[in-house]
Enzyme design. Structure first.
Site, PDB file in Angstrom:
ATOM      1  N   ASP A  19      22.950 -68.723   2.776  1.00 42.61           N
ATOM      2  CA  ASP A  19      23.753 -68.263   3.805  1.00 42.61           C
ATOM      3  C   ASP A  19      23.828 -68.938   4.889  1.00 42.61           C
ATOM      4  OD1 ASP A  19      24.121 -66.450   1.672  1.00 42.61           O
ATOM      5  OD2 ASP A  19      23.460 -64.682   2.654  1.00 42.61           O
ATOM      6  N   TYR A  60      25.832 -72.118   5.031  1.00 44.35           N
ATOM      7  CA  TYR A  60      27.153 -71.709   4.898  1.00 44.35           C
ATOM      8  C   TYR A  60      27.473 -71.352   6.285  1.00 44.35           C
ATOM      9  CZ  TYR A  60      31.555 -69.238   4.128  1.00 44.35           C
ATOM     10  OH  TYR A  60      32.728 -68.805   4.097  1.00 44.35           O
ATOM     11  N   ASP A  61      26.774 -70.735   6.930  1.00 36.67           N
ATOM     12  CA  ASP A  61      27.139 -70.355   8.407  1.00 36.67           C
ATOM     13  C   ASP A  61      27.141 -71.552   9.129  1.00 36.67           C
ATOM     14  OD1 ASP A  61      27.082 -67.542   7.587  1.00 36.67           O
ATOM     15  OD2 ASP A  61      25.310 -67.076   8.448  1.00 36.67           O
ATOM     16  N   SER A 104      46.119 -45.126 -12.921  1.00 41.86           N
ATOM     17  CA  SER A 104      44.500 -44.539 -12.711  1.00 41.86           C
ATOM     18  C   SER A 104      44.274 -44.340 -14.150  1.00 41.86           C
ATOM     19  CB  SER A 104      45.027 -43.389 -11.957  1.00 41.86           C
ATOM     20  OG  SER A 104      44.123 -42.302 -12.360  1.00 41.86           O
ATOM     21  N   LEU A 105      42.852 -43.850 -14.108  1.00 44.86           N
ATOM     22  CA  LEU A 105      42.164 -43.638 -15.453  1.00 44.86           C
ATOM     23  C   LEU A 105      41.787 -42.348 -15.646  1.00 44.86           C
ATOM     24  CD1 LEU A 105      39.348 -46.665 -14.896  1.00 44.86           C
ATOM     25  CD2 LEU A 105      41.251 -46.583 -16.628  1.00 44.86           C
ATOM     26  N   ASP A 153      33.127 -48.265  -7.020  1.00 46.10           N
ATOM     27  CA  ASP A 153      33.373 -47.328  -6.319  1.00 46.10           C
ATOM     28  C   ASP A 153      34.023 -47.797  -4.953  1.00 46.10           C
ATOM     29  OD1 ASP A 153      33.867 -44.571  -5.806  1.00 46.10           O
ATOM     30  OD2 ASP A 153      31.773 -43.970  -5.419  1.00 46.10           O
ATOM     31  N   ARG A 212      46.861 -48.630  -3.384  1.00 53.62           N
ATOM     32  CA  ARG A 212      47.361 -47.865  -4.797  1.00 53.62           C
ATOM     33  C   ARG A 212      48.497 -47.018  -4.552  1.00 53.62           C
ATOM     34  NH1 ARG A 212      47.008 -44.928  -9.287  1.00 53.62           N
ATOM     35  NH2 ARG A 212      46.411 -42.982  -8.584  1.00 53.62           N
ATOM     36  N   GLU A 259      39.202 -53.921  -6.895  1.00 51.76           N
ATOM     37  CA  GLU A 259      38.555 -52.802  -6.051  1.00 51.76           C
ATOM     38  C   GLU A 259      38.113 -53.403  -4.819  1.00 51.76           C
ATOM     39  OE1 GLU A 259      39.198 -50.132  -7.476  1.00 51.76           O
ATOM     40  OE2 GLU A 259      37.546 -48.630  -6.756  1.00 51.76           O
ATOM     41  N   TYR A 302      39.892 -56.744 -11.727  1.00 49.35           N
ATOM     42  CA  TYR A 302      39.722 -56.315 -13.122  1.00 49.35           C
ATOM     43  C   TYR A 302      40.935 -56.390 -13.927  1.00 49.35           C
ATOM     44  CZ  TYR A 302      41.094 -51.952 -10.719  1.00 49.35           C
ATOM     45  OH  TYR A 302      42.060 -51.279  -9.950  1.00 49.35           O
ATOM     46  N   LYS A 340      37.597 -50.475 -22.127  1.00 44.88           N
ATOM     47  CA  LYS A 340      39.242 -50.883 -22.195  1.00 44.88           C
ATOM     48  C   LYS A 340      39.333 -51.448 -23.633  1.00 44.88           C
ATOM     49  CE  LYS A 340      39.660 -52.095 -17.322  1.00 44.88           C
ATOM     50  NZ  LYS A 340      39.789 -53.066 -16.309  1.00 44.88           N
ATOM     51  N   LYS A 365      32.034 -41.556 -16.755  1.00 46.67           N
ATOM     52  CA  LYS A 365      31.518 -41.411 -15.411  1.00 46.67           C
ATOM     53  C   LYS A 365      29.935 -40.888 -15.612  1.00 46.67           C
ATOM     54  CE  LYS A 365      33.926 -40.584 -12.145  1.00 46.67           C
ATOM     55  NZ  LYS A 365      35.017 -40.114 -11.478  1.00 46.67           N
ATOM     56  N   CYS A 394       7.323 -17.231  14.120  1.00 45.49           N
ATOM     57  CA  CYS A 394       7.084 -16.307  14.768  1.00 45.49           C
ATOM     58  C   CYS A 394       5.740 -15.554  14.441  1.00 45.49           C
ATOM     59  CB  CYS A 394       8.171 -15.063  15.110  1.00 45.49           C
ATOM     60  SG  CYS A 394       8.352 -14.220  13.498  1.00 45.49           S
ATOM     61  N   CYS A 429      12.808 -12.766  15.524  1.00 43.89           N
ATOM     62  CA  CYS A 429      12.306 -13.968  15.220  1.00 43.89           C
ATOM     63  C   CYS A 429      13.078 -15.079  15.794  1.00 43.89           C
ATOM     64  CB  CYS A 429      12.114 -14.303  13.789  1.00 43.89           C
ATOM     65  SG  CYS A 429      11.582 -16.028  13.302  1.00 43.89           S
TER      66      CYS A 429
END
Ligand code: IVH
Length: 682
Positions: free
Chosen positions: A41, A44-45, A90-91, A126, A145, A186, A238, A303, A327, A424, A444
Site C-alpha cells: 500500500d 502504491y501511495d 431482488s432475491l 451486505d 437499484r 454491491e 456479481y 444461483k 441467509k 441505594c 432509590c
C-alpha cells in the site's frame, strides 16, 4: 537549443505522467480485480503522490481520466433518475436449510429433472446494489437499484470508487469488450475502514454510522462527490444486466470469469457446486469463515449456473426463480464474560448485564449484553469468565446466545443476584410470580433517574438533550429530585455546572418549556405507569381527558378493548396513590398543558385473536414461517386453503390462485406492508 531542451523536458514530464497513470491503473487492477497486489500500500501511495505532485506543478498535464481526478467532481443539487435497461431484481430469501432444499426441489420440478443441478454459490455482500454501464469499454453511467426499474443516478459518486474501473480492458481477441454492458454489483465498506471512519466522525462530533452497510449507503448517496471520494468504498460485481449480443455465455460462472477478465472486481470467494448439498456445505463453511472476512456478508446466494436453465426458469415479478439468498442466522461472535454487573431500572427491576471483552458483531463494537434475569443466566449457565457466543437479537440488542462449555477452565465463577441494591443499599427481592428481582426502595436514585429519563424520552415528553448522563448529574448534584422539578429550573441552576455551557443550558430550558404542550397519550406514557406502553397510552387517550382517565375505576378501564385486568389494576392503583396524584397536580400547576385528543392509532387490540389466515406468494421481509409464528402467538390460526371461513389472506409477491379465490369469496386481502402494519400495531 533552449527551445529544443524545453520540448524534451515537457515530453519527458508528459510521458512520466502517462507512465505513472498507467502504473497506478495497473496496480488498481491487480489489487481490486485480481485480488493479487504486486506492491505494498505504501508503494502504491508513493506512486499516487508522485502523480499528484507532478499534476499540481504542471496542471496542463492533467487528463480527464487521470486516477487523481476520481476526487475532483463538482457537487450536484439533487439526484436524477437512472433507468435500468433490464430490471434489477431482488432475491427471495431462504431463512433455513429446509427452505434452500425446497428451492432446489422447485428448480428441479420446473426443469423436469431428477439430476443434480449445478449452482454457483457466492457471498451475499451486505452493502447496496448498483448498476454500472460501460459503452465501448468506458464507464458512462451508474445508478442505484431504486424500485428495480428506476434508481438514482450516482455516476459521479461511483467514479470516485477506486475499485470501479473507468475503462474496461480487453485481454484477448476472444473476449472483446461489448459495445454496451450493464454490470451489477454491491458497493460496500470493509469493517476496518468502517471503524476508522466512525472514529474520525466521533472526533469531529458527528454521529457514527450504525453499521458498514449504512456507512456505504450514506457515503454513496452524497450530493457532494468529494465526500464520497473521502470514504473508503469498494465494489464487487456479481452479474450483468441484459446479456450483450456479441458475447456468448454458457454459464453464470463464465460471466463472472469474463467480468474479471475485463478488469471488474468479482469476489474471489465463490464456488461451483454440484447439487444443493454441495451448496449447503459451502454455506456451512461460510458460517465459520464469515467471522474472519474483512467485510460484512449476510448470507450466501445460490444461483443456477446454466444460463439456458436460468432462462427456462424465468423470473417472478420481483425475483428470479433461478436464485435464492440463503441467509445466516444472527451474527454470532466469540468473546469472554469479564464480569456480571446489575443495572437498576426505573421500575426497580434489577437486571444483570454481562461486561464483555469488546468484539465487532455485525460491524458494531459490543461491550455489554443484557442477561435479562437470573433464570436466563441459570438456563444458559453463564458464568463470569466464560467464553460465549454473542449476537445482536433482531440485529440490534446484543445478547449472549450460548456458552462455549468446551472452553471452560474451571476458573469460571457462578453468579448470584445481589441481596442489596447497588445504588441505594435497600433490599432486593424477588416476588413469587415474577422472573425479576426488584429494589424495594421507591426513592432509590437509580429508579428516580430512570423514571426521569423515561419521562423525557422521545415517545413521552420529548425533551431534547435530557438523556442518561445529564439526568444522573442533576440528581447526584441535587439540582432536581422529581420530574416536576424540571419545570422550575432556571438558568442560574445550571450555569454553575462544570462543563455545561450557557448555550446548552439555554437549549435545555427551551426544550423543557416546549415540552409543556403535550398530547394526552404522550403524557400518560411518560408517567411510567407499569404496563402502560405507547399502545395502552393511546387506548387511554380515547377517554378524552386526563381527568376521565384519573377517575376511571377498574371496571371502566377493563371495558376498554385491549386493556385487561392486570393493566387496568396497574392504572387504577397508580392514580389512587396520593404521591402520584400530587405529582400529576404539580405538573399541571407548573404549566404542563395536556391537549385532549382523539385516538392517534386505530385500535386493533386482539386483531389476530381467533382469525383464520392463509399466506400466499412470497414475503420479502421475512419467511412465511416467521410471519406465521408471529400471528400464531397472537391467537391466529394458519391454514393452507382459502374458504368462506378464511378471515384474511396475506398476499405476497406472485400470489396465485389463492388470491383469486379470496377475491371471489370477498375475503379480506392484505399486502405484505399492510400485514406488517397489522402485526406491529396489534
Ligand atoms: S444477485 C437477479 N448476488 O442482495 C439477482 N445479489 O435482494 C440479483 N447482493 O441488494 C441479485 N451479494 O445487491 C446477487 N452475490 C450476490 C449478491 C447480491 C449481495 C444483494 C443485491 C441486492 C440483494 C438482493
Amino acid at each position: 537549443m533552449t527551445t529544443e531542451r524545453l520540448i524534451t523536458e515537457d515530453e519527458d514530464l508528459s510521458s512520466k505522467a502517462a507512465e505513472l497513470r498507467g502504473l497506478i491503473e495497473y496496480h488498481n487492477h491487480r489489487y481490486y480485480a485480481l485480488d493479487d497486489p504486486e506492491i505494498s500500500d505504501a508503494e502504491y501511495d508513493k506512486l499516487f503522490r508522485q502523480l499528484v505532485e507532478l499534476e499540481n506543478e504542471h496542471p496542463e498535464l492533467i487528463t480527464v481520466d487521470s486516477p487523481t481526478q476520481r476526487v475532483g467532481f463538482a457537487p450536484i443539487e439533487k439526484f436524477v433518475p437512472f433507468q435500468h435497461e433490464a430490471p434489477l431484481l431482488s432475491l427471495e430469501n431462504a431463512m433455513n436449510l429446509e427452505e434452500a432444499i425446497d428451492f432446489d426441489r422447485r428448480v428441479r420440478k420446473l426443469l423436469a429433472t431428477n439430476e443434480e443441478i449445478d449452482y454457483v454459490a457466492e457471498l451475499k455482500m451486505d452493502g447496496l446494489a448498483v448498476e454500472l454501464v460501460y459503452e465501448n469499454g468506458v464507464l458512462t453511467g451508474a445508478g442505484t437499484r431504486g424500485d428495480g426499474y428506476t434508481g438514482e443516478d450516482v455516476s459521479t459518486n461511483v467514479r470516485t470508487i477506486r475499485s470501479a474501473p473507468w475503462r474496461l480492458v480487453s485481454p484477448s481477441n476472444e473476449s472483446p469488450v461489448p459495445a454496451k454492458l450493464g454490470v451489477r454489483g454491491e458497493v460496500f465498506m470493509d469493517n476496518s475502514d468502517f471503524e476508522k471512519l466512525n472514529e474520525e466522525r466521533s472526533v469531529r462530533g458527528e454521529a457514527p454510522f450504525a453499521n458498514p452497510r449504512n456507512a456505504a449507503a450514506g457515503s454513496l448517496r452524497q450530493l457532494d462527490p468529494a465526500v464520497t471520494a473521502s470514504r473508503p468504498l469498494r465494489v464487487f460485481f456479481y452479474g450483468v444486466g441484459a446479456l450483450p449480443a456479441e458475447v456468448e455465455f454458457a454459464t453464470h460462472y463464465d460471466i463472472l470469469e469474463r467480468l474479471k477478465g475485463w478488469g471488474l472486481p468479482v469476489n474471489p470467494e465463490l464456488r461451483v457446486c454440484h447439487g444443493i448439498g454441495a451448496a449447503v456445505s459451502y454455506f456451512e463453511e461460510l458460517v465459520e469463515k464469515r467471522e474472519y472476512l474483512p467485510y460484512e456478508i449476510d448470507g450466501v446466494v445460490i444461483k443456477v449456473n446454466d444460463l439456458s436453465a436460468q432462462s427456462l426458469l424465468g423470473e417472478k415479478s420481483r425475483s428470479p426463480r433461478w436464485a435464492i439468498a440463503l441467509k445466516f442466522s444472527p451474527h454470532q461472535v466469540q468473546t469472554h464474560v469479564r464480569e456480571i454487573r446489575v443495572n437498576v431500572g426505573r421500575t426497580g427491576i434489577v437486571t444483570p448485564v454481562a461486561i464483555l471483552n469488546p468484539v465487532l458483531v455485525g460491524g458494531v463494537t459490543v461491550k455489554r449484553a443484557t442477561l435479562h434475569n437470573i433464570d436466563e443466566i441459570t438456563r444458559k449457565d453463564i458464568r463470569v469468565g466464560d467464553a460465549v457466543l454473542v449476537h445482536r437479537a433482531g440485529d440490534v440488542i446484543p445478547e449472549v446466545a450460548e456458552v462455549i462449555t468446551s472452553r471452560r477452565t474451571g476458573e469460571e465463577k457462578v453468579f448470584s443476584m445481589p441481596t442489596e441494591c447497588p445504588d441505594c443499599g435497600a433490599i432486593v427481592v424477588r416476588l413469587p410470580d415474577e422472573a425479576f428481582h426488584r429494589c424495594i426502595n421507591r426513592n432509590c436514585p437509580a429508579q428516580i433517574k430512570g423514571s426521569i429519563v423515561h419521562f423525557a424520552s422521545r415517545d413521552a415528553m420529548d425533551i431534547n438533550g435530557l438523556g442518561d448522563k445529564i439526568v444522573s448529574r442533576f440528581i447526584d448534584e441535587k439540582i432536581i429530585r422529581t420530574v416536576s422539578d424540571l419545570y422550575s429550573l432556571h438558568l442560574e441552576d445550571l450555569e454553575h455546572l462544570a462543563g455545561f455551557g450557557q448555550k446548552s443550558a439555554q437549549n435545555l430550558l427551551k426544550s423543557i418549556e416546549d415540552s409543556k404542550h403535550v398530547s394526552l397519550s404522550r403524557f400518560l406514557y411518560g408517567l411510567g405507569i407499569s404496563h402502560v406502553g405507547t399502545f395502552v397510552a393511546d387506548l387511554l387517550a380515547n377517554f378524552g381527558s386526563l381527568e376521565r382517565v384519573r377517575s376511571a375505576g377498574m371496571e371502566e378501564l377493563q371495558q376498554t378493548r385491549g386493556i385487561g385486568e392486570k393493566v387496568a389494576s396497574a392504572i387504577a392503583t397508580y392514580f389512587s396513590n396520593p404521591e402520584n396524584s400530587r405529582l400529576v397536580d404539580e405538573l399541571l400547576e407548573l404549566g404542563v398543558a395536556i391537549e385532549n385528543q382523539q385516538p392517534v392509532r386505530v385500535v386493533q387490540a386482539g386483531y389476530w385473536a381467533g382469525k383464520t389466515v392463509v399466506f400466499t406468494g412470497g414475503l420479502s421481509s421475512m419467511s412465511r414461517q416467521e410471519a406465521g409464528r408471529q400471528i400464531s402467538a397472537k391467537g391466529a390460526r394458519i391454514t393452507e386453503s382459502v374458504s368462506k371461513k378464511t378471515d384474511v389472506v396475506v398476499a405476497g409477491a406472485d400470489a396465485g390462485s389463492k388470491l383469486d379465490k379470496a377475491r371471489k369469496l370477498g375475503v379480506k386481502v392484505m399486502t405484505e406492508d399492510e400485514f406488517i402494519g397489522a402485526v406491529t400495531s396489534d
